[in-house]
Design an enzyme around this catalytic site. Sequence first.
Site, PDB file in Angstrom:
ATOM      1  N   GLU A  42      21.717 -14.870 -34.065  1.00 51.97           N
ATOM      2  CA  GLU A  42      21.887 -13.234 -33.707  1.00 51.97           C
ATOM      3  C   GLU A  42      20.713 -12.854 -33.286  1.00 51.97           C
ATOM      4  O   GLU A  42      19.620 -12.916 -33.929  1.00 51.97           O
ATOM      5  CB  GLU A  42      22.784 -13.098 -35.083  1.00 51.97           C
ATOM      6  CG  GLU A  42      23.092 -11.547 -34.804  1.00 51.97           C
ATOM      7  CD  GLU A  42      23.742 -11.330 -35.897  1.00 51.97           C
ATOM      8  OE1 GLU A  42      24.438 -10.857 -36.530  1.00 51.97           O
ATOM      9  OE2 GLU A  42      23.482 -11.402 -37.836  1.00 51.97           O
ATOM     10  N   LYS A 114      31.716  -9.779 -32.634  1.00 53.94           N
ATOM     11  CA  LYS A 114      31.836  -9.697 -34.043  1.00 53.94           C
ATOM     12  C   LYS A 114      32.959  -9.684 -34.773  1.00 53.94           C
ATOM     13  O   LYS A 114      32.703  -7.720 -34.510  1.00 53.94           O
ATOM     14  CB  LYS A 114      29.620  -9.515 -34.716  1.00 53.94           C
ATOM     15  CG  LYS A 114      29.904  -9.487 -35.820  1.00 53.94           C
ATOM     16  CD  LYS A 114      28.833  -9.212 -36.543  1.00 53.94           C
ATOM     17  CE  LYS A 114      28.152  -9.625 -37.754  1.00 53.94           C
ATOM     18  NZ  LYS A 114      26.952  -9.133 -37.495  1.00 53.94           N
ATOM     19  N   CYS A 156      27.251 -14.692 -38.640  1.00 51.41           N
ATOM     20  CA  CYS A 156      26.700 -13.615 -39.470  1.00 51.41           C
ATOM     21  C   CYS A 156      27.888 -13.441 -40.840  1.00 51.41           C
ATOM     22  O   CYS A 156      28.357 -14.539 -41.205  1.00 51.41           O
ATOM     23  CB  CYS A 156      25.738 -12.701 -39.211  1.00 51.41           C
ATOM     24  SG  CYS A 156      24.436 -12.719 -39.818  1.00 51.41           S
TER      25      CYS A 156
END
Length: 276
Positions: A42, A114, A156
Amino acid sequence: MQVSLLQCQSSTDVKANLAFIDSQLSLLPRKANEPQLVVLPECSLLFGGHEQQQLAVAAVEESSKLKQQLAALAQRHHVYMVAGTIPISADAARVYSRSYLFDDEGNTLGSYDKLHLFDVEVADKTQSYRESDTFCPGDRITVIDTPFGKIGLAICYDIRFADLFRALRLAGAEIIALPSAFTKVTGAAHWQTLIQARAIETQCYFLAADQWGQHNQGSRETWGQSMIVDPWGRVIAEKKTGLGWVQAQLDVTALATIRQQIPVVAHNRFIAPQLK
């Protein structure tokens, strides 16, 4: 079928970060003519400063220089690439944290924004993280058909939300790539446990590429331990600290056997998750 994760220590210097990735791709251990899937962490091109810095380098997809530069790396080094994340303009005040999957000619095969934003309190130097001040959450899941198999994308903090990964499995995912920048505190507590749990639940290979170390004179510190986990939950390769490559060969036959022996999708009595 070889996969390679690059563990980075990215900074706020985009040019330097890009040069590091380029140099590492030049050194990538590989056999001639063997297809190669690479996963970057990321924020691999910009990390460690204030999140507002993402706005300064953001652009709409069609004119994003960061996207063009990463696609050019995939083409130059002839690799399929899950290109970490870059900021893509969402509106005047916020950006998407977007991960692209490029083929080995630099073509875009798909992308993912995300879904879950990191708005939490952590007992480290930063203490308070508020991604939603800068980032706009995505509104879709992504599974992409590739020569390596069907690849699901997550980023993440997403790893804490099991429904997303069940949805990816139901959409056909066989491999899940997870570009990450886990904090050192939360990484020490939960990183490996969460990845192994999601791999076991979904019966997918997990490719978790993480940032590592201190960034920008210690203003941020990330956990590292980039790892490849098989559908049985076994860690088949990892790099706990330092920079460089984590590599493994994936066995799609083993994946099929595990799913046949323990058919959790067929046995699950709960309705399929839906994105609200």
